[in-house]
Design a protein around this motif. Structure first.
Motif, PDB file in Angstrom:
ATOM      1  N   UNK A 183       0.825  -1.208   0.000  1.00 18.21           N
ATOM      2  CA  UNK A 183       0.000   0.000   0.000  1.00 18.21           C
ATOM      3  C   UNK A 183       0.861   1.261   0.000  1.00 18.21           C
ATOM      4  N   UNK A 184       1.946   1.251   0.804  1.00 14.62           N
ATOM      5  CA  UNK A 184       2.835   2.414   0.846  1.00 14.62           C
ATOM      6  C   UNK A 184       3.531   2.625  -0.501  1.00 14.62           C
ATOM      7  N   UNK A 185       3.939   1.527  -1.138  1.00 18.60           N
ATOM      8  CA  UNK A 185       4.593   1.654  -2.443  1.00 18.60           C
ATOM      9  C   UNK A 185       3.625   2.228  -3.477  1.00 18.60           C
ATOM     10  N   UNK A 186       2.390   1.763  -3.438  1.00 21.96           N
ATOM     11  CA  UNK A 186       1.404   2.288  -4.382  1.00 21.96           C
ATOM     12  C   UNK A 186       1.179   3.786  -4.153  1.00 21.96           C
ATOM     13  N   UNK A 187       1.082   4.190  -2.876  1.00 20.75           N
ATOM     14  CA  UNK A 187       0.887   5.609  -2.583  1.00 20.75           C
ATOM     15  C   UNK A 187       2.105   6.428  -2.991  1.00 20.75           C
ATOM     16  N   UNK A 188       3.315   5.851  -2.808  1.00 21.99           N
ATOM     17  CA  UNK A 188       4.521   6.557  -3.206  1.00 21.99           C
ATOM     18  C   UNK A 188       4.582   6.741  -4.715  1.00 21.99           C
ATOM     19  N   UNK A 189       4.241   5.689  -5.444  1.00 23.79           N
ATOM     20  CA  UNK A 189       4.217   5.793  -6.897  1.00 23.79           C
ATOM     21  C   UNK A 189       3.192   6.823  -7.365  1.00 23.79           C
ATOM     22  N   UNK A 190       2.046   6.858  -6.693  1.00 22.24           N
ATOM     23  CA  UNK A 190       1.013   7.830  -7.058  1.00 22.24           C
ATOM     24  C   UNK A 190       1.518   9.256  -6.824  1.00 22.24           C
ATOM     25  N   UNK A 191       2.203   9.472  -5.693  1.00 22.26           N
ATOM     26  CA  UNK A 191       2.732  10.805  -5.425  1.00 22.26           C
ATOM     27  C   UNK A 191       3.816  11.190  -6.424  1.00 22.26           C
ATOM     28  N   UNK A 192       4.652  10.212  -6.797  1.00 18.02           N
ATOM     29  CA  UNK A 192       5.677  10.507  -7.802  1.00 18.02           C
ATOM     30  C   UNK A 192       5.037  10.875  -9.138  1.00 18.02           C
TER      31      UNK A 192
END
Length: 271
Positions: A183-192
């Motif tokens: 979930x954190x990786x998905x949110x990080x990718x979304x922010x990037x």
């Protein structure tokens, strides 16, 4: 106002009347007492010996970070959490591992004189009847009590249940951590992606409105050297001393009247 109770046989009955009844029926009372004691002794003697062992462990609710924006903690107070863990310890997910690890299906079948091994379901039902889960009062400690006819088997099962529950919690914690990591990786990718989109928008606006792009690294910054800082410090000390001197002078002359102030002013602060 006093009320007089009516005379009844129960009220007239005295201790001596009870004693007379006991003395008349003493043979029956003694026989009943001896019968109860003998029956208890025979039943106790015929019952197989049962040994009890316990394993105590401390349990606590796991804390999991939910997201980047708001870190959610799942360690809030839950009055039913320990009761839920009691059911988890007695569940098939935990006890099946204990049965397989200790080989209870074959061991208990041999003890009962059965030619074939017990099924896992049958062994699970027997094991559930031999364990008891309790909470130490006013603590987060859980006690696992195991009763068995084998004095070595009781502590072995209790410790194995505690280890199986610990492994279950570790596996569950690992799964939750993996899900949180995804979930954190998905949110990080979304922010990037959002940052890249915002950067592209800025570049388009710069080209559209002919805004020059200055290199921030090319801008020079003015720094103070050591000599300048030392000079500023000396000036600060001198100004502080002058302020203290003036404050002391003001405090002393404020006590004078106008005539005394006129005579002492030229001496205290000459021009």
């Amino acid at each position: 106002m006093d009320t007089k109770l009516p005379d009844t046989p129960e009220l007239k009955l005295h201790f001596l009347d009870y004693w007379r009844i006991i003395r008349l029926r003493k043979t029956v009372i003694l026989l009943v007492f001896l019968l109860v004691v003998i029956t208890t002794m025979v039943v106790t003697f015929l019952l197989p010996k049962t040994y009890a062992s316990s394993a105590r462990m401390k349990v606590a609710k796991d804390e999991v970070i939910g997201s980047i924006e708001n870190k959610q903690s799942y360690a809030s107070y839950d009055p039913f959490w320990l009761q839920t863990e009691f059911e988890v310890i007695q569940s098939a997910s935990v006890l099946t591992n204990v049965i397989n690890q200790l080989g209870l299906t074959q061991k208990w079948a041999e003890r009962a004189g059965m030619p074939n091994a017990l099924t896992v379901e049958q062994t699970l039902e027997i094991l559930k009847k031999q364990i008891s889960i309790e909470q130490s009062r006013n603590t987060s400690l859980i006690e696992i009590w195991v009763y068995s006819e084998d004095m070595n088997e009781a502590p072995e099962i209790a410790n194995t249940i505690a280890q199986a529950y610990r492994d279950y919690r570790k596996k569950l914690r690992s799964q939750v951590s993996e899900e949180a990591d995804v979930s954190l990786r998905e949110q990080l990718e979304k922010q990037e992606d959002d940052i890249k989109g915002a950067q592209q928008t800025v570049n388009n606006m710069r080209r559209e409105f002919n805004i020059p792009d200055y290199d921030s690294s090319a801008l020079s910054t003015t720094t103070l050297n050591e000599d300048t800082l030392r000079s500023f410090e000396l000036q600060r000390i001198a100004a502080t001393a002058e302020y203290v001197k003036a404050s002391s002078l003001l405090e002393s002359v404020s006590k004078y009247n106008r005539e005394e102030l006129r005579n002492s002013l030229s001496t205290a602060y000459p021009y």
